[in-house]
Design a protein around this motif. Structure first.
Motif, short mmCIF file in Angstrom:
data_model
loop_
_atom_site.label_atom_id
_atom_site.label_comp_id
_atom_site.label_asym_id
_atom_site.label_seq_id
_atom_site.Cartn_x
_atom_site.Cartn_y
_atom_site.Cartn_z
N GLU A 13 0.83 -1.20 0.00
CA GLU A 13 0.00 0.00 0.00
C GLU A 13 0.87 1.26 0.00
O GLU A 13 0.59 2.22 -0.71
CB GLU A 13 -0.94 0.01 1.21
CG GLU A 13 -1.91 1.18 1.15
CD GLU A 13 -2.75 1.33 2.40
OE1 GLU A 13 -3.90 1.79 2.28
OE2 GLU A 13 -2.27 1.01 3.50
N PHE A 14 1.94 1.24 0.79
CA PHE A 14 2.85 2.39 0.82
C PHE A 14 3.48 2.63 -0.54
O PHE A 14 3.61 3.76 -1.01
CB PHE A 14 3.93 2.15 1.88
CG PHE A 14 5.01 3.20 1.87
CD1 PHE A 14 4.79 4.45 2.42
CD2 PHE A 14 6.25 2.94 1.26
CE1 PHE A 14 5.78 5.42 2.39
CE2 PHE A 14 7.24 3.90 1.24
CZ PHE A 14 7.00 5.15 1.81
N ARG A 15 3.90 1.55 -1.19
CA ARG A 15 4.51 1.67 -2.52
C ARG A 15 3.54 2.29 -3.52
O ARG A 15 3.93 3.16 -4.33
CB ARG A 15 4.94 0.30 -3.03
CG ARG A 15 6.19 -0.27 -2.38
CD ARG A 15 6.36 -1.73 -2.77
NE ARG A 15 6.32 -1.92 -4.21
CZ ARG A 15 5.99 -3.08 -4.80
NH1 ARG A 15 5.66 -4.13 -4.06
NH2 ARG A 15 5.99 -3.19 -6.11
N VAL A 16 2.29 1.88 -3.47
CA VAL A 16 1.29 2.41 -4.40
C VAL A 16 1.07 3.89 -4.13
O VAL A 16 1.02 4.71 -5.06
CB VAL A 16 -0.02 1.62 -4.28
CG1 VAL A 16 -1.13 2.30 -5.07
CG2 VAL A 16 0.16 0.18 -4.76
N LEU A 17 0.92 4.26 -2.86
CA LEU A 17 0.72 5.67 -2.51
C LEU A 17 1.93 6.50 -2.95
O LEU A 17 1.79 7.58 -3.53
CB LEU A 17 0.49 5.82 -1.02
CG LEU A 17 0.36 7.26 -0.49
CD1 LEU A 17 -0.80 7.98 -1.16
CD2 LEU A 17 0.18 7.27 1.02
N ALA A 18 3.14 6.01 -2.67
CA ALA A 18 4.35 6.74 -3.03
C ALA A 18 4.46 6.95 -4.53
O ALA A 18 4.99 7.98 -5.00
CB ALA A 18 5.57 6.00 -2.51
N SER A 19 3.93 6.00 -5.30
CA SER A 19 4.02 6.11 -6.76
C SER A 19 3.17 7.24 -7.31
O SER A 19 3.36 7.66 -8.46
CB SER A 19 3.61 4.79 -7.41
OG SER A 19 2.20 4.58 -7.30
N THR A 20 2.23 7.74 -6.53
CA THR A 20 1.37 8.84 -6.98
C THR A 20 1.95 10.22 -6.66
O THR A 20 1.40 11.23 -7.09
CB THR A 20 -0.03 8.75 -6.36
OG1 THR A 20 0.06 9.00 -4.94
CG2 THR A 20 -0.66 7.39 -6.60
N LEU A 21 3.05 10.25 -5.89
CA LEU A 21 3.61 11.53 -5.46
C LEU A 21 4.42 12.18 -6.58
O LEU A 21 5.03 11.52 -7.40
CB LEU A 21 4.50 11.33 -4.23
CG LEU A 21 3.81 10.82 -2.97
CD1 LEU A 21 4.82 10.63 -1.84
CD2 LEU A 21 2.70 11.77 -2.53
N THR A 22 4.39 13.51 -6.56
CA THR A 22 5.20 14.31 -7.48
C THR A 22 5.88 15.40 -6.66
O THR A 22 5.53 15.64 -5.50
CB THR A 22 4.33 14.97 -8.56
OG1 THR A 22 3.42 15.89 -7.93
CG2 THR A 22 3.54 13.94 -9.36
N ALA A 23 6.86 16.07 -7.28
CA ALA A 23 7.53 17.17 -6.59
C ALA A 23 6.54 18.26 -6.20
O ALA A 23 6.62 18.84 -5.10
CB ALA A 23 8.64 17.74 -7.48
#
Length: 347
Positions: A13-23
Motif C-alpha cells: 500500500e505504501f509503494r502504491v501511494l508513493a508512486s502517486t507523489l510528485t515534486a
C-alpha cells in the motif's frame, strides 16, 4: 503490528501511494504544514496551499438504516442526490495537480451512484490515490471485477459483527453473507488480475453489542484474505446520558464517565485542527464543508456546484474566518463538540 495486518500488504500500500507523489504534491504538503504551524503559533489563519486530501460524496442515498448515521436515519436537512460527472470533472480539473488523496465517501453508499467506478477510474488515471468506504452489499462478481479494473487503491468495508444477529444490531437491514460474498469477490479478482489494489480493509465499528467479537473479526479477515483490520470508535450523538452502543471497554470508546455520572469526550478539545488546513469535504451537489462532522453541510463555505472556483473558496474570506474561529475557541463550533482526533484504535 496489529493482528491481521501483514507487513507485505502494508508495504504494498505504501509503494502504491508513493508512486502517486510528485515534486509539486510534496511541495504543496510542505506549504500546508508551514501554514498550519504558523497559524497555530500566531493564532491567526494562514493558508498557502491547496488540500492534500479531499473527500467527495458520490451520493447521500443508502440501503441500510444505521442508528447513528444521518443517511440511515433519513434525517438530513439537506437534499438527497447523486454526484454528476460534469461537476466531478470540473472539480478534478481544479484539484488534480496538487491533490494526493481522494476519498469517494462522505454519507451514503457510493455504489448506488451508477457512475461511481467511472469517476474512480478518471481520478486514478490522473495519478491520484483513490479510496472509498462501503457496506459491500453491491459487490457482485462483475462489480468486484470492475472495481479492481477501475484502479481504486483502497476500499474500506464496514463489518460490524461476525454473526448476523450482531451485525444487524447496528447495520440495520444489512446481510452479513452479502458482505462476505462481496469481499470474496474482490479478493478473487485481485488475484486473477494480478493486482496490488485495492488494499482491502475490514473496518469494525466497536459498539456495545459487538465488542466481544473483536478477536473474531481478525480471524474472519485472515480467512478471507483481507489486507487489514481497523477498529473504529463510534460517534454517539446523545452521549451524555450513556447509550447501549458505548462499549464497556473504555479503550474502544470515544467517551468516559465523569465524576457527575455523565459521559464526556475523552480527548481534550484543543483550539487547533490539522483537518482544516490539509483537507475538506465536498457534497454531491458541490458544497464545500470543513470536515466530515458537518453531516448537514450547515457550515458550507462555498458551492462549487454553482460554478464557484474551488481555489476562490479554499483561500476565501469565509474559509479564513472559519479557521480563525477554530483557533480562538473550538468548543464554540457545534460540529467540533462531538469530535475526537483518535477515531481508530490500536488493539
Amino acid at each position: 503490528m496489529k493482528p491481521g495486518l501483514t507487513f507485505l500488504s502494508k508495504w504494498n500500500e505504501f509503494r502504491v501511494l508513493a508512486s502517486t507523489l510528485t515534486a509539486l504534491k510534496i511541495l504543496n504538503y510542505g506549504q500546508l504544514l508551514a501554514g498550519f504551524f504558523i497559524s497555530k503559533w500566531t493564532k491567526k489563519p494562514h493558508q498557502w496551499a491547496k488540500p492534500f486530501s479531499v473527500s467527495i460524496e458520490p451520493t447521500t442515498s443508502c440501503n441500510l438504516r444505521c442508528p447513528e448515521c444521518p443517511s440511515g436515519l433519513r434525517s438530513f436537512t439537506r437534499p438527497t442526490g447523486m454526484l454528476e460527472n460534469g461537476l466531478f470533472t470540473r472539480l478534478l480539473d481544479q484539484l488534480a495537480p496538487e491533490l494526493t488523496y481522494l476519498t469517494f465517501y462522505f454519507q451514503g453508499e457510493p455504489y448506488l451512484n451508477p457512475n461511481f467506478l467511472q469517476m474512480v477510474a478518471e481520478a486514478a488515471k490522473r495519478n491520484i490515490y483513490t479510496s472509498t468506504s462501503t457496506n459491500a452489499h453491491y459487490l457482485k462478481d462483475e462489480t468486484a471485477r470492475q472495481t479492481v479494473e477501475s484502479g481504486l487503491h483502497r476500499i474500506i468495508i464496514s463489518v460490524d459483527g461476525t454473526q448476523q444477529d450482531t451485525y444487524e444490531s447496528y447495520r440495520i437491514g444489512g446481510q452479513l453473507d452479502k458482505v462476505i460474498e462481496g469481499t470474496k469477490n474482490l479478493v478473487k479478482w485481485k488475484r486473477e488480475l494480478n493486482s496490488l489494489t485495492p488494499h482491502i480493509i475490514f473496518q469494525f465499528l466497536v459498539v456495545g453489542p459487538n465488542e466481544h467479537q473483536i478477536p473474531e473479526i481478525y480471524q474472519l479477515a485472515r480467512e478471507l484474505g483481507v489486507d487489514e483490520v481497523k477498529l473504529k470508535t463510534a460517534q454517539i450523538y446523545d452521549f451524555e446520558n450513556g447509550s447501549e452502543l458505548i462499549p464497556k471497554q473504555e479503550k474502544y470508546s470515544r467517551y468516559k464517565k465523569s465524576e457527575s455520572g455523565k459521559f464526556e469526550i475523552k480527548n481534550p478539545l484543543l483550539n487547533q485542527c490539522w483537518q482544516m488546513w490539509n483537507s475538506c469535504v465536498i457534497t454531491w451537489d458541490g458544497k464545500i464543508v470543513p470536515c466530515c462532522f458537518d453531516k448537514d453541510a450547515s457550515h458550507a463555505l462555498g458551492n462549487a456546484g454553482k460554478m464557484e472556483s474551488f481555489e476562490k473558496i479554499w483561500f476565501g474570506d469565509a474559509y479564513g474566518a472559519f479557521r480563525g474561529s477554530l483557533l480562538r475557541s473550538r468548543k464554540e463550533i457545534d460540529i467540533c463538540r462531538n469530535c475526537t482526533e483518535g477515531m481508530e484504535v490500536w488493539a
